[in-house]
Write a protein that holds these residues in place. Structure first.
Motif, PDB file in Angstrom:
ATOM      1  N   SER A 161       0.858  -1.189   0.000  1.00 41.37           N
ATOM      2  CA  SER A 161       0.000   0.000   0.000  1.00 41.37           C
ATOM      3  C   SER A 161       0.889   1.233   0.000  1.00 41.37           C
ATOM      4  O   SER A 161       1.448   1.610   1.031  1.00 41.37           O
ATOM      5  N   TYR A 162       1.022   1.859  -1.179  1.00 43.42           N
ATOM      6  CA  TYR A 162       1.982   2.962  -1.325  1.00 43.42           C
ATOM      7  C   TYR A 162       1.576   3.884  -2.467  1.00 43.42           C
ATOM      8  O   TYR A 162       0.733   3.542  -3.311  1.00 43.42           O
ATOM      9  N   ILE A 163       2.191   5.053  -2.479  1.00 40.05           N
ATOM     10  CA  ILE A 163       2.102   5.990  -3.602  1.00 40.05           C
ATOM     11  C   ILE A 163       3.531   6.357  -3.969  1.00 40.05           C
ATOM     12  O   ILE A 163       4.283   6.885  -3.147  1.00 40.05           O
ATOM     13  N   ASP A 164       3.915   6.013  -5.208  1.00 41.48           N
ATOM     14  CA  ASP A 164       5.260   6.277  -5.724  1.00 41.48           C
ATOM     15  C   ASP A 164       5.248   7.523  -6.622  1.00 41.48           C
ATOM     16  O   ASP A 164       4.281   7.730  -7.376  1.00 41.48           O
ATOM     17  N   PHE A 165       6.312   8.290  -6.562  1.00 37.79           N
ATOM     18  CA  PHE A 165       6.516   9.429  -7.453  1.00 37.79           C
ATOM     19  C   PHE A 165       7.835   9.229  -8.200  1.00 37.79           C
ATOM     20  O   PHE A 165       8.830   8.854  -7.601  1.00 37.79           O
ATOM     21  N   MET A 166       7.832   9.488  -9.503  1.00 34.22           N
ATOM     22  CA  MET A 166       9.079   9.552 -10.273  1.00 34.22           C
ATOM     23  C   MET A 166       9.042  10.851 -11.085  1.00 34.22           C
ATOM     24  O   MET A 166       8.104  11.094 -11.845  1.00 34.22           O
ATOM     25  N   ARG A 167      10.072  11.659 -10.912  1.00 35.39           N
ATOM     26  CA  ARG A 167      10.107  12.933 -11.616  1.00 35.39           C
ATOM     27  C   ARG A 167      10.530  12.734 -13.056  1.00 35.39           C
ATOM     28  O   ARG A 167      11.517  12.052 -13.338  1.00 35.39           O
ATOM     29  N   LEU A 168       9.765  13.317 -13.988  1.00 36.20           N
ATOM     30  CA  LEU A 168      10.040  13.182 -15.408  1.00 36.20           C
ATOM     31  C   LEU A 168      10.654  14.429 -16.030  1.00 36.20           C
ATOM     32  O   LEU A 168      11.136  14.393 -17.152  1.00 36.20           O
ATOM     33  N   ASN A 169      10.613  15.556 -15.317  1.00 34.42           N
ATOM     34  CA  ASN A 169      11.302  16.756 -15.834  1.00 34.42           C
ATOM     35  C   ASN A 169      11.665  17.680 -14.685  1.00 34.42           C
ATOM     36  O   ASN A 169      11.313  17.438 -13.556  1.00 34.42           O
TER      37      ASN A 169
END
Length: 197
Positions: free
Chosen positions: A189-197
Motif C-alpha cells: 500500500s503505497y504511492i510512488d513518485f518519479m520525476r520526469l522533468n
C-alpha cells in the motif's frame, strides 16, 4: 597607435571538424567584438534549454506508504482520504505528505511532471459482500484529472493505478460502497513518485 586587422577570406580558412571546449568564437556585443569559448557557449545553451535542471531532476523518486492499517468507510456520497504518509525513501527535494484536518491528506512537491503509481492492498473481509465497487479521485492543483473505478471480487486485492501528472499538489481520495481495510505494508500500500522533468 591603432592596430590594423589582417583580413582573410572565409574560403581560405582551414575547417575544423570537431571544436575543442577551449576553442573560441567571435561574437558582437553592440559595436564591440568579443570572444567566447565553446565551453562557455555550451554552458549557456544548457541553461537556456533547461538541460542542467532536467539532468538534475530526471528519474528522482519517492515512496510514501501506509504505516498502519486503516479503514475506508462505506459511503453513499463522499470520498475519504488515504493515510499513506510514511516515507519509505525520497530523493525528490521538497516533496512532502501533508496531513489535512478533514482527513483528505495530500502531497506537495516542486512543480513538474511526475509519474505517480498508486497501489492499495485492500481487504474486502471487512465488508459483508464479496463483490464491491471502489473508485479513486485524483486531484492535481485542485482540479480532478482522473476518477478510475475498480471492481473488487477477492478478499484481498490490489488496486493499482499509474498516472502522469503535472503540477505541485496531489490529493488522492477513495470511494467505497462498504467499509474496506487498507493493509499496511511498504511494498503493498503505497504511492510512488518519479520525476520526469
Amino acid at each position: 597607435m591603432a592596430e590594423s586587422l589582417k583580413t582573410i577570406l572565409m574560403s581560405a580558412l582551414t575547417s575544423k571538424a570537431t571544436p575543442a571546449e577551449s576553442d573560441t568564437l567571435i561574437v558582437g556585443e553592440g559595436n564591440v567584438l568579443k570572444k567566447i569559448s565553446f565551453s562557455q557557449l555550451f554552458t549557456y545553451l544548457k541553461d537556456k534549454l533547461g538541460i542542467n535542471t532536467l539532468n538534475t531532476n530526471l528519474g528522482k523518486t519517492a515512496r510514501f506508504y501506509a504505516v498502519s492499517n486503516f479503514y475506508v468507510p462505506g459511503s453513499s456520497s463522499d470520498y475519504s482520504g488515504l493515510a499513506i504518509g510514511g516515507n519509505a525513501w525520497s530523493n525528490i527535494t521538497g516533496i512532502q505528505y501533508v496531513s489535512a484536518t478533514d482527513y483528505k491528506h495530500y502531497y506537495t512537491f516542486p512543480k513538474g511532471t511526475y509519474l505517480v503509481n498508486i497501489n492499495l492492498f485492500a481487504n474486502l473481509e471487512a465488508s459483508t459482500s464479496n463483490v464491491l465497487g471502489v473508485a479513486l479521485n485524483i486531484e492535481v492543483d485542485g482540479k480532478i484529472i482522473a476518477n478510475p473505478w475498480f471492481r473488487m471480487i477477492d478478499s484481498y486485492q490490489s488496486i493499482s493505478y499509474p498516472v502522469i501528472i503535472n503540477g505541485s499538489k496531489l490529493k488522492v481520495t477513495m470511494y467505497s460502497g462498504k467499509t474496506i481495510e487498507i493493509v499496511n505494508n511498504v511494498n503493498l500500500s503505497y504511492i510512488d513518485f518519479m520525476r520526469l522533468n
